[in-house]
Write a protein that holds these residues in place. Sequence first.
Motif, PDB file in Angstrom:
ATOM      1  N   ASP A 139       0.824  -1.213   0.000  1.00  0.00           N
ATOM      2  CA  ASP A 139       0.000   0.000   0.000  1.00  0.00           C
ATOM      3  C   ASP A 139       0.853   1.256   0.000  1.00  0.00           C
ATOM      4  OD1 ASP A 139      -2.092   1.747   0.127  1.00  0.00           O
ATOM      5  OD2 ASP A 139      -2.427   1.492   2.276  1.00  0.00           O
ATOM      6  N   ILE A 140       1.832   1.325   0.915  1.00  0.00           N
ATOM      7  CA  ILE A 140       2.756   2.457   0.981  1.00  0.00           C
ATOM      8  C   ILE A 140       4.121   1.971   0.508  1.00  0.00           C
ATOM      9  CG2 ILE A 140       3.818   4.191   2.477  1.00  0.00           C
ATOM     10  CD1 ILE A 140       1.422   3.857   4.356  1.00  0.00           C
ATOM     11  N   PRO A 141       4.643   2.512  -0.586  1.00  0.00           N
ATOM     12  CA  PRO A 141       5.909   2.020  -1.154  1.00  0.00           C
ATOM     13  C   PRO A 141       7.051   1.992  -0.147  1.00  0.00           C
ATOM     14  CG  PRO A 141       4.857   3.560  -2.649  1.00  0.00           C
ATOM     15  CD  PRO A 141       4.084   3.625  -1.373  1.00  0.00           C
ATOM     16  N   ILE A 142       7.872   0.962  -0.236  1.00  0.00           N
ATOM     17  CA  ILE A 142       9.055   0.806   0.604  1.00  0.00           C
ATOM     18  C   ILE A 142      10.269   1.239  -0.213  1.00  0.00           C
ATOM     19  CG2 ILE A 142      10.494  -0.855   1.852  1.00  0.00           C
ATOM     20  CD1 ILE A 142       7.947  -2.541   2.245  1.00  0.00           C
ATOM     21  N   LEU A 143      11.167   2.004   0.410  1.00  0.00           N
ATOM     22  CA  LEU A 143      12.315   2.563  -0.301  1.00  0.00           C
ATOM     23  C   LEU A 143      13.608   1.881   0.138  1.00  0.00           C
ATOM     24  CD1 LEU A 143      11.218   6.261   0.166  1.00  0.00           C
ATOM     25  CD2 LEU A 143      10.924   4.876  -1.874  1.00  0.00           C
ATOM     26  N   VAL A 144      14.510   1.667  -0.807  1.00  0.00           N
ATOM     27  CA  VAL A 144      15.780   0.999  -0.527  1.00  0.00           C
ATOM     28  C   VAL A 144      16.921   1.957  -0.879  1.00  0.00           C
ATOM     29  CG1 VAL A 144      17.251  -0.981  -1.023  1.00  0.00           C
ATOM     30  CG2 VAL A 144      14.757  -1.249  -1.028  1.00  0.00           C
ATOM     31  N   TYR A 145      17.743   2.294   0.131  1.00  0.00           N
ATOM     32  CA  TYR A 145      18.842   3.239  -0.039  1.00  0.00           C
ATOM     33  C   TYR A 145      20.185   2.553   0.224  1.00  0.00           C
ATOM     34  CZ  TYR A 145      15.342   7.000   0.343  1.00  0.00           C
ATOM     35  OH  TYR A 145      14.275   7.835   0.149  1.00  0.00           O
ATOM     36  N   GLU A 146      21.243   3.222  -0.226  1.00  0.00           N
ATOM     37  CA  GLU A 146      22.574   2.764   0.158  1.00  0.00           C
ATOM     38  C   GLU A 146      22.709   2.876   1.684  1.00  0.00           C
ATOM     39  OE1 GLU A 146      26.079   5.226  -0.399  1.00  0.00           O
ATOM     40  OE2 GLU A 146      24.822   6.906  -1.052  1.00  0.00           O
ATOM     41  N   PHE A 147      23.457   1.990   2.284  1.00  0.00           N
ATOM     42  CA  PHE A 147      23.672   2.023   3.730  1.00  0.00           C
ATOM     43  C   PHE A 147      24.890   2.878   4.049  1.00  0.00           C
ATOM     44  CE2 PHE A 147      25.765   0.223   7.518  1.00  0.00           C
ATOM     45  CZ  PHE A 147      24.770   0.480   8.450  1.00  0.00           C
ATOM     46  N   VAL A 148      24.730   3.801   5.000  1.00  0.00           N
ATOM     47  CA  VAL A 148      25.829   4.679   5.423  1.00  0.00           C
ATOM     48  C   VAL A 148      26.241   4.261   6.825  1.00  0.00           C
ATOM     49  CG1 VAL A 148      26.601   7.055   5.670  1.00  0.00           C
ATOM     50  CG2 VAL A 148      24.827   6.509   3.998  1.00  0.00           C
ATOM     51  N   SER A 149      27.498   3.870   6.968  1.00  0.00           N
ATOM     52  CA  SER A 149      27.961   3.080   8.109  1.00  0.00           C
ATOM     53  C   SER A 149      28.001   3.774   9.461  1.00  0.00           C
ATOM     54  CB  SER A 149      29.355   2.531   7.801  1.00  0.00           C
ATOM     55  OG  SER A 149      30.230   3.600   7.461  1.00  0.00           O
ATOM     56  N   ARG A 150      28.382   5.043   9.518  1.00  0.00           N
ATOM     57  CA  ARG A 150      28.659   5.686  10.809  1.00  0.00           C
ATOM     58  C   ARG A 150      27.400   6.099  11.561  1.00  0.00           C
ATOM     59  NH1 ARG A 150      33.368   6.134  13.860  1.00  0.00           N
ATOM     60  NH2 ARG A 150      34.611   6.667  12.033  1.00  0.00           N
ATOM     61  N   GLY A 151      26.295   6.213  10.859  1.00  0.00           N
ATOM     62  CA  GLY A 151      25.076   6.706  11.501  1.00  0.00           C
ATOM     63  C   GLY A 151      24.888   8.192  11.205  1.00  0.00           C
ATOM     64  N   SER A 152      24.097   8.859  12.007  1.00  0.00           N
ATOM     65  CA  SER A 152      23.767  10.252  11.730  1.00  0.00           C
ATOM     66  C   SER A 152      24.662  11.226  12.492  1.00  0.00           C
ATOM     67  CB  SER A 152      22.306  10.528  12.090  1.00  0.00           C
ATOM     68  OG  SER A 152      22.143  10.536  13.502  1.00  0.00           O
ATOM     69  N   LEU A 153      24.684  12.459  12.015  1.00  0.00           N
ATOM     70  CA  LEU A 153      25.404  13.530  12.710  1.00  0.00           C
ATOM     71  C   LEU A 153      24.807  13.735  14.096  1.00  0.00           C
ATOM     72  CD1 LEU A 153      27.492  15.827  12.685  1.00  0.00           C
ATOM     73  CD2 LEU A 153      25.768  17.273  11.564  1.00  0.00           C
ATOM     74  N   GLU A 154      23.521  13.498  14.218  1.00  0.00           N
ATOM     75  CA  GLU A 154      22.852  13.580  15.524  1.00  0.00           C
ATOM     76  C   GLU A 154      23.508  12.624  16.514  1.00  0.00           C
ATOM     77  OE1 GLU A 154      19.805  14.313  18.466  1.00  0.00           O
ATOM     78  OE2 GLU A 154      20.173  15.381  16.605  1.00  0.00           O
ATOM     79  N   ASP A 155      23.750  11.394  16.078  1.00  0.00           N
ATOM     80  CA  ASP A 155      24.371  10.385  16.945  1.00  0.00           C
ATOM     81  C   ASP A 155      25.804  10.768  17.302  1.00  0.00           C
ATOM     82  OD1 ASP A 155      22.095   8.812  16.894  1.00  0.00           O
ATOM     83  OD2 ASP A 155      22.768   7.633  15.179  1.00  0.00           O
ATOM     84  N   VAL A 156      26.532  11.270  16.293  1.00  0.00           N
ATOM     85  CA  VAL A 156      27.937  11.598  16.502  1.00  0.00           C
ATOM     86  C   VAL A 156      28.107  12.811  17.417  1.00  0.00           C
ATOM     87  CG1 VAL A 156      29.997  12.476  15.316  1.00  0.00           C
ATOM     88  CG2 VAL A 156      28.752  10.533  14.371  1.00  0.00           C
TER      89      VAL A 156
END
Length: 347
Positions: A139-156
């Motif tokens: 029903d709601i499309p699922i999106l597939v992206y490249e994986f970015v290893s370090r996480g977000s700037l928020e986490d860092v």
Amino acid sequence: MTFVSLIRIEKFFGYVGVIGGFFIVALVVFITLLRREKRKTKEFFEKNGGPILEKVNNIKLFKKDDLRPILKSGNIIGKGGFGEVYKGHIGETNQPVAVKKPINVNLAKKNQFANEVIIQSRVIHKNIVKLIGCCLEVDIPILVYEFVSRGSLEDVLHGSNRLPLNLDQRLHIAAQSAEALAYMHSKTSTTILHGDVKPANILLSDDLLPKISDFGISRLLAIDNDHTMSVIGDMTYMDPVYFQTGLLTDKSDVYSFGVVLLELITRKKTSHSDKNNLLKNFLDAYTNGSTVRDFIDEEIAATNHLELLVGIAGLVVQCLSLDVNQRPKMTDIAERLHYMAKKTRGI
């Protein structure tokens, strides 16, 4: 053969008949459900723009079964109001991917989904997360992206993946992020406005290369259609003008980026609440001519680049101007930050 034996045989065949009847009913129900599921899958595929997207070369269309092994609770790496993000691997090369399963999609945008995916698939930039493909059989499309290893700037900056960051690294992250937004604003065939720039939407690779994420599908707007009836985004980083008018422009992204830049140099978390509001206190100090050095993260405050830090603070203030026309363009911001980054390295 005795009368009792005949009765037993008759009962046996009676049981077989009942079981056979149940089996036939179950088989009919199974076939009916299978046909209904196939019909529903086909309807979803067509409604989500499948006939258009299957003609696009650089977008892979995944089947539900392709993603089912990934969409398990143990693979969740992110969750929020938008939905859930799962980490997994696909294809013969076992490529690591991030699979985004949205909770809901703006109904007004659903009809534009195929065109927006096509536009996003053409956005190829080292500082923008690449869209690999999508699954349209739901029903709601699922999106597939490249994986970015370090996480977000928020986490860092603030979370569990917190890392020591010198001034050069922070300027590198800021300059490369600004470059990606400048590319979206002015160097693509269709102007792309992010609408939700924040540390959580800036992902980092192992070598701290930033990649802008979550800019497409629900927030991708053409420049001639930039009004929205429902304001979307994190209030902490949202342009007040956008919030009041519903008018999303490139300068809305500039405001949000200014808040991100403030967090980068202070390593303090901004808040939408009135109490202990970093943004308000910083602007008051700058406007009143007070030193902003008290706000700078001690990890970079003790450098020989005080002049650069003051310059960054001034850039933050310009980005946060309530007069939209006084805000610089993202291309100018990127150039200035690259220049500052070179100065930290003595170039």
